[in-house]
Motif scaffolding. Structure first.
Motif, PDB file in Angstrom:
ATOM      1  N   ALA A 177       1.474   9.846   3.930  1.00  0.00           N
ATOM      2  CA  ALA A 177       2.122  10.082   2.641  1.00  0.00           C
ATOM      3  C   ALA A 177       1.510   9.190   1.532  1.00  0.00           C
ATOM      4  O   ALA A 177       0.308   8.789   1.643  1.00  0.00           O
ATOM      5  N   TYR A 178       2.367   8.901   0.689  1.00  0.00           N
ATOM      6  CA  TYR A 178       2.084   7.942  -0.500  1.00  0.00           C
ATOM      7  C   TYR A 178       1.837   6.511   0.072  1.00  0.00           C
ATOM      8  O   TYR A 178       2.586   5.952   0.800  1.00  0.00           O
ATOM      9  N   THR A 179       0.707   5.998  -0.369  1.00  0.00           N
ATOM     10  CA  THR A 179       0.234   4.724   0.294  1.00  0.00           C
ATOM     11  C   THR A 179      -0.338   3.849  -0.912  1.00  0.00           C
ATOM     12  O   THR A 179      -0.913   4.304  -1.870  1.00  0.00           O
ATOM     13  N   GLU A 206       5.006  10.199 -14.740  1.00  0.00           N
ATOM     14  CA  GLU A 206       5.998   9.514 -14.393  1.00  0.00           C
ATOM     15  C   GLU A 206       6.447   9.695 -13.097  1.00  0.00           C
ATOM     16  O   GLU A 206       7.161   8.696 -12.364  1.00  0.00           O
ATOM     17  N   VAL A 207       6.559  10.839 -12.422  1.00  0.00           N
ATOM     18  CA  VAL A 207       7.046  11.113 -11.064  1.00  0.00           C
ATOM     19  C   VAL A 207       6.227  10.474 -10.174  1.00  0.00           C
ATOM     20  O   VAL A 207       6.981   9.576  -9.356  1.00  0.00           O
ATOM     21  N   LEU A 208       5.022  10.367 -10.094  1.00  0.00           N
ATOM     22  CA  LEU A 208       4.167   9.456  -8.983  1.00  0.00           C
ATOM     23  C   LEU A 208       4.334   8.273  -9.302  1.00  0.00           C
ATOM     24  O   LEU A 208       4.367   7.362  -8.569  1.00  0.00           O
ATOM     25  N   MET A 212       5.277   5.726  -6.033  1.00  0.00           N
ATOM     26  CA  MET A 212       4.459   4.775  -5.664  1.00  0.00           C
ATOM     27  C   MET A 212       4.913   3.388  -5.405  1.00  0.00           C
ATOM     28  O   MET A 212       4.680   2.533  -4.761  1.00  0.00           O
ATOM     29  N   ALA A 213       6.219   3.227  -6.170  1.00  0.00           N
ATOM     30  CA  ALA A 213       6.838   1.983  -6.195  1.00  0.00           C
ATOM     31  C   ALA A 213       7.369   1.724  -4.808  1.00  0.00           C
ATOM     32  O   ALA A 213       7.533   0.554  -4.243  1.00  0.00           O
TER      33      ALA A 213
END
Length: 277
Positions: A177-179, A206-208, A212-213
């Protein structure tokens, strides 16, 4: 698979998931060669680097021939090289940009596979591990081209695994998923932007940024690659990370309407529509 003496080739290994994967395979005992367009090796790496451009038949052939000259075999191929386009409407990328992302993300993977397979067939064994994404089984609104390349990788890999398993070669897809990598920092901007999509692009950025944080480290994906590489009975698909596993289960068992609504809510798509009206 026996690790001692095994040779691994990892594309796109100059940073991010590719670098972490090459490093982890080397730590596990593989002799690893990473690739990048520049090919220069940086200090403190435990693997060699070769110059390779996956969009070039000549470059792929030259790198594969060089590795065979050096080692005489290739046991594991990790197809990782790829790029994405910044969140945007599908119609905001020209046909040239659409072709470019497929040229690297999908056709580059095919070039590498075709170059390596004859050697694996002669050996009677090998592993091909393709870095896919949860977007290979879930839609990504405003990321249609990238998601399409990952869907293509899923289908290609599953077909290929059926073809090759009786020859001692197995194919697996890793689905992170998000990395946290430099990947999103290197997004291509859409080359045919339209004013109609400006508000939703801003909202998605803004959402991404928030997502990602808390994204996984590349090492999470690298550990799953190692699992697939040395499994006695490798699986076709390996979700990577907690979110990747949850999304795979959600896609498999949840009603389609629930999945659809969840995607729109998480990406604030209907909120973006309200802002335009």
């Amino acid at each position: 698979m026996t690790i001692k003496g095994s040779i691994a080739l990892v594309t796109g290994a100059s940073s991010g998931i590719g670098e972490a994967t090459a490093q982890r395979l080397a730590q596990a005992g593989y002799r690893v060669y990473g690739t990048s367009r520049r090919g220069a090796s940086l200090p403190r790496r435990e693997f060699e680097m070769l110059p390779l451009d996956v969009t070039s038949d000549e470059s792929v052939g030259a790198a594969t021939s060089e590795l065979m000259r050096l080692e005489g075999r290739i046991d594991v191929l990790v197809n990782n090289a790829g790029f994405g386009v910044a969140p945007a409407g599908a119609e905001e990328s020209s046909m040239e940009q659409a072709k470019a992302i497929f040229e690297t993300n999908f056709f580059g993977l095919i070039r590498m596979t075709r170059a390596v397979l004859p050697h694996m067939r002669r050996q009677g064994q090998g592993r091909i591990i393709n870095i896919g994404s949860v977007l290979g089984f879930l839609p990504m609104p405003y990321g249609a081209l990238y998601a399409a390349t990952k869907h293509a990788i899923e289908g290609y890999s599953e077909s290929l695994d059926h073809e090759l398993r009786t020859r001692g070669i197995r194919v697996s897809v890793i689905e992170p998923a998000y990395t946290k990598t430099k990947f999103d920092a290197n997004f291509l901007a859409p080359d045919a932007e339209l004013e109609e999509y400006r508000a939703v692009r801003t909202s998605l950025d803004e959402v991404l940024a928030k997502v990602m944080a808390s994204a996984d480290q590349p090492s999470v994906v690298a550990e799953v690659v190692l699992q697939a590489a040395r499994a006695a009975r490798p699986k076709l698909r390996y979700p990577a990370g907690g979110l990747g596993n949850r999304l795979r289960l959600l896609r498999r068992f949840a009603p389609a309407g629930l999945v659809d609504a969840g995607i729109r809510k998480d990406l604030r798509l209907d909120a973006s529509r309200a802002m335009r009206s």
